[in-house]
Design a protein around this motif. Structure first.
Motif, PDB file in Angstrom:
ATOM      1  N   ILE A  24     -34.959  -4.282 -48.106  1.00 43.53           N
ATOM      2  CA  ILE A  24     -34.620  -3.466 -49.281  1.00 43.53           C
ATOM      3  C   ILE A  24     -33.716  -2.308 -48.862  1.00 43.53           C
ATOM      4  O   ILE A  24     -32.711  -2.022 -49.521  1.00 43.53           O
ATOM      5  CB  ILE A  24     -35.896  -2.959 -49.986  1.00 43.53           C
ATOM      6  CG1 ILE A  24     -36.606  -4.126 -50.672  1.00 43.53           C
ATOM      7  CG2 ILE A  24     -35.563  -1.853 -50.991  1.00 43.53           C
ATOM      8  CD1 ILE A  24     -38.016  -3.810 -51.143  1.00 43.53           C
ATOM      9  N   GLY A  25     -34.049  -1.647 -47.752  1.00 40.54           N
ATOM     10  CA  GLY A  25     -33.225  -0.535 -47.273  1.00 40.54           C
ATOM     11  C   GLY A  25     -31.825  -0.965 -46.889  1.00 40.54           C
ATOM     12  O   GLY A  25     -30.834  -0.340 -47.277  1.00 40.54           O
ATOM     13  N   VAL A  26     -31.698  -2.053 -46.136  1.00 41.56           N
ATOM     14  CA  VAL A  26     -30.375  -2.518 -45.709  1.00 41.56           C
ATOM     15  C   VAL A  26     -29.589  -3.054 -46.896  1.00 41.56           C
ATOM     16  O   VAL A  26     -28.379  -2.855 -46.988  1.00 41.56           O
ATOM     17  CB  VAL A  26     -30.487  -3.573 -44.586  1.00 41.56           C
ATOM     18  CG1 VAL A  26     -29.128  -4.166 -44.239  1.00 41.56           C
ATOM     19  CG2 VAL A  26     -31.113  -2.946 -43.350  1.00 41.56           C
ATOM     20  N   LEU A  27     -30.258  -3.699 -47.817  1.00 39.24           N
ATOM     21  CA  LEU A  27     -29.576  -4.191 -49.013  1.00 39.24           C
ATOM     22  C   LEU A  27     -29.043  -3.023 -49.840  1.00 39.24           C
ATOM     23  O   LEU A  27     -27.919  -3.085 -50.350  1.00 39.24           O
ATOM     24  CB  LEU A  27     -30.517  -5.054 -49.856  1.00 39.24           C
ATOM     25  CG  LEU A  27     -29.878  -5.864 -50.968  1.00 39.24           C
ATOM     26  CD1 LEU A  27     -28.795  -6.781 -50.430  1.00 39.24           C
ATOM     27  CD2 LEU A  27     -30.935  -6.685 -51.680  1.00 39.24           C
ATOM     28  N   ALA A  28     -29.796  -1.947 -49.938  1.00 37.32           N
ATOM     29  CA  ALA A  28     -29.326  -0.754 -50.653  1.00 37.32           C
ATOM     30  C   ALA A  28     -28.103  -0.165 -49.953  1.00 37.32           C
ATOM     31  O   ALA A  28     -27.116   0.185 -50.603  1.00 37.32           O
ATOM     32  CB  ALA A  28     -30.440   0.285 -50.751  1.00 37.32           C
ATOM     33  N   PHE A  29     -28.144  -0.085 -48.619  1.00 37.63           N
ATOM     34  CA  PHE A  29     -27.007   0.393 -47.830  1.00 37.63           C
ATOM     35  C   PHE A  29     -25.784  -0.490 -48.081  1.00 37.63           C
ATOM     36  O   PHE A  29     -24.686  -0.005 -48.342  1.00 37.63           O
ATOM     37  CB  PHE A  29     -27.385   0.396 -46.343  1.00 37.63           C
ATOM     38  CG  PHE A  29     -26.219   0.496 -45.406  1.00 37.63           C
ATOM     39  CD1 PHE A  29     -25.564   1.704 -45.219  1.00 37.63           C
ATOM     40  CD2 PHE A  29     -25.788  -0.610 -44.689  1.00 37.63           C
ATOM     41  CE1 PHE A  29     -24.493   1.801 -44.339  1.00 37.63           C
ATOM     42  CE2 PHE A  29     -24.720  -0.528 -43.815  1.00 37.63           C
ATOM     43  CZ  PHE A  29     -24.073   0.677 -43.642  1.00 37.63           C
TER      44      PHE A  29
END
Length: 121
Positions: A26-31
């Motif tokens: 989720i964090g990398v996808l948001a980035f």
């Protein structure tokens, strides 16, 4: 009433890894979404620009970790869904090794593509 069984025992190792990989994804996808849809607009994305980004060690490492984490998360999720459906014995063992080999091949091919898109090597 049928007995309910989940291969994801709450608090177990597989349960924890599935949740940790989900948070990382989720964090990398948001980035990724912010960088490629707000900082650089989709219409401006080019192969040359991708090569520049992938040639930055931090970006390359982040994308490679995304590949490995997404592969693990997906393979682990599929395996556990099949276990929850009731596969056992030889079927379970065959599926486990098929998914492990498939995951390793996916990571190997993804790594080859990622390295080819850089000037790091």
């Amino acid at each position: 009433m049928a007995e309910h069984y989940s291969s994801f025992e709450r608090g177990g190792r597989r349960w924890l890894l599935q949740r940790l990989t989900a948070v990382f994804l989720i964090g990398v996808l948001a980035f990724h979404f912010m960088l490629l849809h707000f900082v650089n607009h989709a219409a401006n994305i080019t192969f040359a620009g991708t090569q520049v980004r992938m040639s930055q060690v931090g970006y390359f490492a982040t994308m490679w970790l995304f590949l490995v984490t997404a592969t693990f998360h997906g393979v682990n999720g599929v395996y556990n869904a099949l276990v929850n459906q009731g596969i056992q014995g030889t079927q379970k063992t065959a599926i486990k090794y098929l998914l492990v080999v498939s995951g390793l091949l996916l990571v190997a091919q993804g790594t080859r593509v990622a390295v080819a898109m850089t000037n790091l090597v």
